[in-house]
Design a protein around this motif. Structure first.
Motif, mmCIF file in Angstrom:
data_model
loop_
_atom_site.group_PDB
_atom_site.id
_atom_site.type_symbol
_atom_site.label_atom_id
_atom_site.label_comp_id
_atom_site.label_asym_id
_atom_site.label_seq_id
_atom_site.Cartn_x
_atom_site.Cartn_y
_atom_site.Cartn_z
ATOM 1 N N LYS A 35 0.835 -1.308 -0.120
ATOM 2 C CA LYS A 35 -0.031 -0.052 0.061
ATOM 3 C C LYS A 35 0.876 1.183 -0.131
ATOM 4 O O LYS A 35 0.489 2.273 -0.684
ATOM 5 C CB LYS A 35 -0.869 -0.092 1.287
ATOM 6 C CG LYS A 35 -2.023 -1.080 1.173
ATOM 7 C CD LYS A 35 -3.226 -0.764 0.204
ATOM 8 C CE LYS A 35 -4.020 -1.909 0.304
ATOM 9 N NZ LYS A 35 -5.263 -1.385 -0.802
ATOM 10 N N ALA A 36 1.807 1.312 0.511
ATOM 11 C CA ALA A 36 3.128 2.489 0.467
ATOM 12 C C ALA A 36 4.515 1.810 1.041
ATOM 13 O O ALA A 36 4.517 0.970 1.571
ATOM 14 C CB ALA A 36 2.564 3.426 1.693
ATOM 15 N N GLN A 81 -3.023 -6.318 8.104
ATOM 16 C CA GLN A 81 -2.107 -5.460 7.997
ATOM 17 C C GLN A 81 -0.634 -5.815 8.429
ATOM 18 O O GLN A 81 -0.564 -6.367 9.482
ATOM 19 C CB GLN A 81 -2.503 -4.128 8.673
ATOM 20 C CG GLN A 81 -3.704 -3.446 8.072
ATOM 21 C CD GLN A 81 -4.006 -2.233 8.810
ATOM 22 O OE1 GLN A 81 -4.470 -2.237 10.318
ATOM 23 N NE2 GLN A 81 -4.097 -0.941 8.407
ATOM 24 N N SER A 113 -3.990 -0.744 12.404
ATOM 25 C CA SER A 113 -4.168 0.873 12.582
ATOM 26 C C SER A 113 -5.238 1.272 11.520
ATOM 27 O O SER A 113 -5.280 0.974 10.421
ATOM 28 C CB SER A 113 -2.740 1.312 12.359
ATOM 29 O OG SER A 113 -3.071 2.679 12.492
ATOM 30 N N GLU A 114 -5.746 2.611 11.963
ATOM 31 C CA GLU A 114 -6.769 3.262 11.027
ATOM 32 C C GLU A 114 -5.942 4.275 10.423
ATOM 33 O O GLU A 114 -6.680 5.061 9.601
ATOM 34 C CB GLU A 114 -8.061 3.845 11.773
ATOM 35 C CG GLU A 114 -8.956 2.678 12.252
ATOM 36 C CD GLU A 114 -9.318 1.677 11.398
ATOM 37 O OE1 GLU A 114 -9.706 2.062 10.227
ATOM 38 O OE2 GLU A 114 -9.430 0.700 11.675
ATOM 39 N N LEU A 115 -4.597 4.567 10.540
ATOM 40 C CA LEU A 115 -3.958 5.604 10.168
ATOM 41 C C LEU A 115 -3.950 5.579 8.472
ATOM 42 O O LEU A 115 -3.869 4.479 8.048
ATOM 43 C CB LEU A 115 -2.424 5.501 10.676
ATOM 44 C CG LEU A 115 -2.357 6.017 12.089
ATOM 45 C CD1 LEU A 115 -1.111 5.731 12.647
ATOM 46 C CD2 LEU A 115 -2.779 7.371 12.231
ATOM 47 N N ASP A 116 -3.577 6.718 8.016
ATOM 48 C CA ASP A 116 -3.437 6.684 6.326
ATOM 49 C C ASP A 116 -2.314 5.784 6.107
ATOM 50 O O ASP A 116 -1.135 5.745 6.551
ATOM 51 C CB ASP A 116 -3.394 8.097 5.868
ATOM 52 C CG ASP A 116 -3.489 8.340 4.277
ATOM 53 O OD1 ASP A 116 -2.171 8.192 4.049
ATOM 54 O OD2 ASP A 116 -4.468 8.192 3.874
ATOM 55 N N TRP A 117 -2.452 5.154 4.697
ATOM 56 C CA TRP A 117 -1.281 4.224 4.609
ATOM 57 C C TRP A 117 -0.112 5.114 4.105
ATOM 58 O O TRP A 117 1.106 4.521 4.195
ATOM 59 C CB TRP A 117 -1.806 3.510 3.109
ATOM 60 C CG TRP A 117 -2.842 2.310 3.523
ATOM 61 C CD1 TRP A 117 -3.844 2.397 2.897
ATOM 62 C CD2 TRP A 117 -2.291 1.083 4.042
ATOM 63 N NE1 TRP A 117 -4.517 1.140 3.452
ATOM 64 C CE2 TRP A 117 -3.575 0.539 4.288
ATOM 65 C CE3 TRP A 117 -1.117 0.567 4.692
ATOM 66 C CZ2 TRP A 117 -3.471 -1.081 4.638
ATOM 67 C CZ3 TRP A 117 -1.161 -0.620 5.140
ATOM 68 C CH2 TRP A 117 -2.356 -1.234 5.102
ATOM 69 N N ALA A 118 -0.142 6.332 3.735
ATOM 70 C CA ALA A 118 0.931 7.126 3.602
ATOM 71 C C ALA A 118 1.720 7.327 4.983
ATOM 72 O O ALA A 118 2.960 7.347 4.955
ATOM 73 C CB ALA A 118 0.519 8.512 3.070
ATOM 74 N N VAL A 119 0.912 7.620 6.185
ATOM 75 C CA VAL A 119 1.559 7.739 7.306
ATOM 76 C C VAL A 119 2.298 6.279 7.665
ATOM 77 O O VAL A 119 3.416 6.073 7.943
ATOM 78 C CB VAL A 119 0.719 8.092 8.263
ATOM 79 C CG1 VAL A 119 1.230 8.239 9.791
ATOM 80 C CG2 VAL A 119 0.212 9.590 8.069
ATOM 81 N N VAL A 296 4.445 13.006 -0.156
ATOM 82 C CA VAL A 296 3.927 11.477 -0.472
ATOM 83 C C VAL A 296 3.793 11.690 -2.073
ATOM 84 O O VAL A 296 3.155 12.575 -2.825
ATOM 85 C CB VAL A 296 2.634 11.259 0.080
ATOM 86 C CG1 VAL A 296 1.949 10.225 -0.384
ATOM 87 C CG2 VAL A 296 2.593 11.542 1.664
ATOM 88 N N ARG A 321 2.927 6.028 -2.278
ATOM 89 C CA ARG A 321 1.706 5.456 -1.810
ATOM 90 C C ARG A 321 1.131 4.839 -3.145
ATOM 91 O O ARG A 321 1.087 5.435 -4.190
ATOM 92 C CB ARG A 321 0.643 6.402 -1.447
ATOM 93 C CG ARG A 321 -0.830 5.750 -0.906
ATOM 94 C CD ARG A 321 -1.726 6.821 -0.158
ATOM 95 N NE ARG A 321 -1.532 8.085 -0.841
ATOM 96 C CZ ARG A 321 -1.941 9.272 -0.199
ATOM 97 N NH1 ARG A 321 -2.422 8.818 1.085
ATOM 98 N NH2 ARG A 321 -1.918 10.288 -0.681
#
Length: 322
Positions: A35-36, A81, A113-119, A296, A321
């Motif tokens: 994903k990233a 994940q 985690s629900e954090l953005d894939w970029a993070v 990103v 990403r």
């Protein structure tokens, strides 16, 4: 699948986005739908022909974040994940600059985690290196003082975040005064503009020197970092932002100040405990910690991203990403 392939060492134009067959994992390996992924100086060294033990052509990338696509041995559930790093990725077998990556199951860390894939993509190698430098390399303790040489690098900023969470006074360097505010924003106590003589600045603040230091620039600044450290303090050599990592005609008695300790750190996935990763991600989600992402990119922008890394223009982690 789409993947970034390096055929031969050279400039960013040697990175080619290609269609490759989907890799098939053997038993004991895991296929990850990437994903990233974050960019690392190690990959720059490989592209420039400075890395050893690399076979070409090769899909670069020493880390990846995504979800399990296939695990023949049943070690992980499909859709879980995961993060992975090191272990020969991008050097002896194809790495994370791709839509799918196959890696040994022993270097895969599960998380939620629900954090953005970029993070999330910025985290694996950055956190492992920063955590390992502070724990294995320095055994940093609350109340101590820490100098981070190369503070605006992704590892430097992660180390600052981890050290502040532990109750450490952090001094960090940058060659660019315009980047000072980015260091203060993550909690750095003292920002030092690196003019080549950081030791003098440190001793003006702390006459005896710092308790510990992380050297991320390389051997050109290491002697000055050692001089900035107190007797019985420790310097951990971790990074080579300068692309210089050896000392010619090394004579320890002349090179290392009396009573200062010099160590080093380089780690693998198993040096990042799963509970440390989970705790860090929870802190980021709750706003108690930050992931220093500079920019990103999309997979097709890999040349632009690599050029920014080579130019040293980033403040924090460069992420792709997918």
């Amino acid at each position: 699948m789409r993947a970034v392939v390096l055929d031969a060492p050279g400039p960013v134009t040697n990175l080619h986005l290609r269609e490759l067959p989907l890799p098939l994992p053997a038993r004991g390996w895991v296929r990850i739908r990437v994903k990233a992924f974050g960019l690392n100086r190690s990959e720059l060294h490989t592209r420039l022909g400075l890395a050893e033990g690399v076979t070409l052509p090769r899909v670069l990338g020493i880390e990846a974040t995504g979800i399990v696509d296939l695990a023949p041995g049943g070690e992980f559930e499909e859709g879980q994940q995961v993060m992975t790093m090191m272990g020969g990725m991008g050097r002896v077998f194809d790495g994370g600059y791709a839509e799918y990556a196959c890696v040994p199951e022993g270097q895969v860390i599960a998380f939620h985690s629900e954090l953005d894939w970029a993070v999330l993509g910025a985290v694996p190698e950055m956190l492992q290196t920063a955590f390992g430098s502070l724990s294995v390399g320095l055994d940093i303790q609350p109340g101590q003082t820490l100098l981070i040489r190369g503070g605006t690098s992704s590892v430097g900023m992660a180390a600052a975040v981890l050290a502040k969470r532990k109750g450490v006074r952090v001094l960090a360097t940058t060659r660019n005064p315009a980047k000072a505010e980015s260091l203060r924003a993550i909690g750095v106590d003292d920002v030092l503009v690196d003019d080549g003589n950081v030791a003098t600045q440190v001793h003006a603040l702390l006459p005896d020197g710092v308790d510990a230091a992380v050297e991320l620039v390389g051997t050109p600044t290491l002697p000055d970092t050692l001089r900035a450290t107190r007797v019985h303090g420790t310097v951990c050599f971790t990074g080579m932002l300068s692309n210089e990592w050896s000392v010619k005609d090394f004579y320890p008695i002349d090179y290392i100040p009396r009573g200062v300790r010099l160590t080093s750190y380089a780690g693998e996935a198993d040096d990042l405990p799963a509970d440390v990763l989970r705790g860090f991600l929870e802190d980021v989600a709750a706003g108690r910690a930050q992931v220093p992402v500079d920019r990103v990119y999309e997979l097709g922008d890999i040349r632009e991203a690599h050029q920014r890394m080579e130019d040293g223009a980033a403040t924090g982690k460069l992420v792709v990403r997918i």
